[in-house]
Design a protein around this motif. Sequence first.
Motif, PDB file in Angstrom:
ATOM      1  N   ILE A   2      -5.177  -4.655  -0.859  1.00 46.05           N
ATOM      2  CA  ILE A   2      -4.934  -5.689  -0.091  1.00 46.05           C
ATOM      3  C   ILE A   2      -6.095  -5.862   0.770  1.00 46.05           C
ATOM      4  CG2 ILE A   2      -3.376  -6.662   1.436  1.00 46.05           C
ATOM      5  CD1 ILE A   2      -1.289  -4.690   0.674  1.00 46.05           C
ATOM      6  N   ARG A   3      -6.535  -7.365   0.807  1.00 44.43           N
ATOM      7  CA  ARG A   3      -7.523  -7.474   1.733  1.00 44.43           C
ATOM      8  C   ARG A   3      -7.122  -8.718   2.567  1.00 44.43           C
ATOM      9  NH1 ARG A   3     -13.282 -10.562   0.096  1.00 44.43           N
ATOM     10  NH2 ARG A   3     -13.860 -11.155   2.227  1.00 44.43           N
ATOM     11  N   ARG A  38     -14.660 -16.474  -5.056  1.00 44.69           N
ATOM     12  CA  ARG A  38     -13.360 -16.959  -5.725  1.00 44.69           C
ATOM     13  C   ARG A  38     -12.457 -15.480  -5.767  1.00 44.69           C
ATOM     14  NH1 ARG A  38     -14.093 -18.519 -11.913  1.00 44.69           N
ATOM     15  NH2 ARG A  38     -11.568 -18.038 -11.830  1.00 44.69           N
ATOM     16  N   PHE A  39     -11.284 -15.795  -5.904  1.00 49.18           N
ATOM     17  CA  PHE A  39     -10.092 -14.812  -6.012  1.00 49.18           C
ATOM     18  C   PHE A  39      -9.318 -15.306  -7.005  1.00 49.18           C
ATOM     19  CE2 PHE A  39      -6.201 -12.827  -4.950  1.00 49.18           C
ATOM     20  CZ  PHE A  39      -6.407 -11.559  -4.921  1.00 49.18           C
ATOM     21  N   GLY A  40      -9.301 -14.441  -8.099  1.00 56.62           N
ATOM     22  CA  GLY A  40      -8.479 -15.063  -9.351  1.00 56.62           C
ATOM     23  C   GLY A  40      -9.050 -16.214  -9.877  1.00 56.62           C
ATOM     24  N   ALA A  41      -8.040 -17.129 -10.049  1.00 63.84           N
ATOM     25  CA  ALA A  41      -8.409 -18.487 -10.384  1.00 63.84           C
ATOM     26  C   ALA A  41      -8.765 -19.513  -9.146  1.00 63.84           C
ATOM     27  CB  ALA A  41      -7.341 -19.160 -11.284  1.00 63.84           C
ATOM     28  N   LEU A  42      -8.429 -18.951  -7.869  1.00 66.76           N
ATOM     29  CA  LEU A  42      -8.841 -19.519  -6.555  1.00 66.76           C
ATOM     30  C   LEU A  42     -10.196 -19.497  -6.274  1.00 66.76           C
ATOM     31  CD1 LEU A  42      -6.745 -21.121  -4.779  1.00 66.76           C
ATOM     32  CD2 LEU A  42      -7.051 -18.919  -3.450  1.00 66.76           C
ATOM     33  N   ALA A 191      -3.603 -13.182   2.811  1.00 67.19           N
ATOM     34  CA  ALA A 191      -3.814 -11.557   2.186  1.00 67.19           C
ATOM     35  C   ALA A 191      -4.033 -11.937   0.594  1.00 67.19           C
ATOM     36  CB  ALA A 191      -2.574 -11.163   2.349  1.00 67.19           C
ATOM     37  N   ARG A 192      -4.985 -11.034   0.285  1.00 61.51           N
ATOM     38  CA  ARG A 192      -5.478 -11.191  -1.203  1.00 61.51           C
ATOM     39  C   ARG A 192      -5.057  -9.700  -1.769  1.00 61.51           C
ATOM     40  NH1 ARG A 192     -11.555 -13.589  -0.818  1.00 61.51           N
ATOM     41  NH2 ARG A 192     -11.156 -15.052   0.976  1.00 61.51           N
ATOM     42  N   LEU A 193      -3.999  -9.820  -2.822  1.00 66.67           N
ATOM     43  CA  LEU A 193      -3.521  -8.864  -3.229  1.00 66.67           C
ATOM     44  C   LEU A 193      -4.076  -8.538  -4.840  1.00 66.67           C
ATOM     45  CD1 LEU A 193      -1.506  -9.805  -0.959  1.00 66.67           C
ATOM     46  CD2 LEU A 193       0.229  -8.305  -2.135  1.00 66.67           C
ATOM     47  N   THR A 194      -4.440  -7.271  -5.249  1.00 65.90           N
ATOM     48  CA  THR A 194      -4.818  -7.109  -6.562  1.00 65.90           C
ATOM     49  C   THR A 194      -4.093  -5.975  -7.054  1.00 65.90           C
ATOM     50  OG1 THR A 194      -7.199  -7.761  -5.988  1.00 65.90           O
ATOM     51  CG2 THR A 194      -6.797  -6.637  -8.221  1.00 65.90           C
ATOM     52  N   ASP A 195      -3.286  -6.332  -8.410  1.00 66.45           N
ATOM     53  CA  ASP A 195      -2.435  -5.195  -9.039  1.00 66.45           C
ATOM     54  C   ASP A 195      -1.416  -4.659  -7.863  1.00 66.45           C
ATOM     55  OD1 ASP A 195      -3.703  -5.686 -11.482  1.00 66.45           O
ATOM     56  OD2 ASP A 195      -5.393  -4.460 -10.794  1.00 66.45           O
TER      57      ASP A 195
END
Length: 217
Positions: A2-3, A38-42, A191-195
């Motif tokens: 989480i960022r 970017r983050f994912g598609a964003l 918040a940016r969440l990965t997996d």
Amino acid sequence: MIRIQRAGERYPGGDPAAGIETRHALSFGPYYDPDNLRFGALLACNEERLAPGAGFDEHPHSHTEIVTWVVEGELTHADTAGHASVVRPGDLQHLSSAGGVRHVERNDGPEPLVFVQMWLAPLTPGGEVSYEVVRDLNTAYDLPAAGAVLRVERLEAGASTELPAADFTYVHVVRGGVSLGGEELGPGDAARLTDETDLPLLATTDAEVLVWEMAAP
């Protein structure tokens, strides 16, 4: 993982002298950060504030899915593909710019305009320009062109919801306060969440939150 990005950490932009104030979550124009492209598609998540009479003159877009969420006021849109509309709070606007389109975005109303505009990369470039406005969105909005789904969570204080399991999840607080992974988030925080899986989003006050669920390309 989480960022957290606080509202005050966003890059300032726009043209305040012309009544346009922008806060960028990701690198945008002259605000370049190679670790925040970017983050994912964003590709962009911009908070926009337009004074009455202010706006963006005709400008081009291509190969981008542009999703706009109006928070306050009225957004007037017109594009070279012949679409024109007024978008109001609770409405979602989606412009698929495909091979290329030009548009105008203005605040022609008497009150300040506040909206969140999000750009996503399509899975396949090109195609035909398309446009739609979903009035009073209260369900998930599917964006298969970008492998993404947008959920608008409106939570009363004390209510909670589980975030979707996804390769990438982006959470943007529009209004109110929430708790996520032990962090307190307020308006403009993200918040940016990965997996991440089975993570609850708890409203500490009445809140409105935008949640993007995105698949890895």
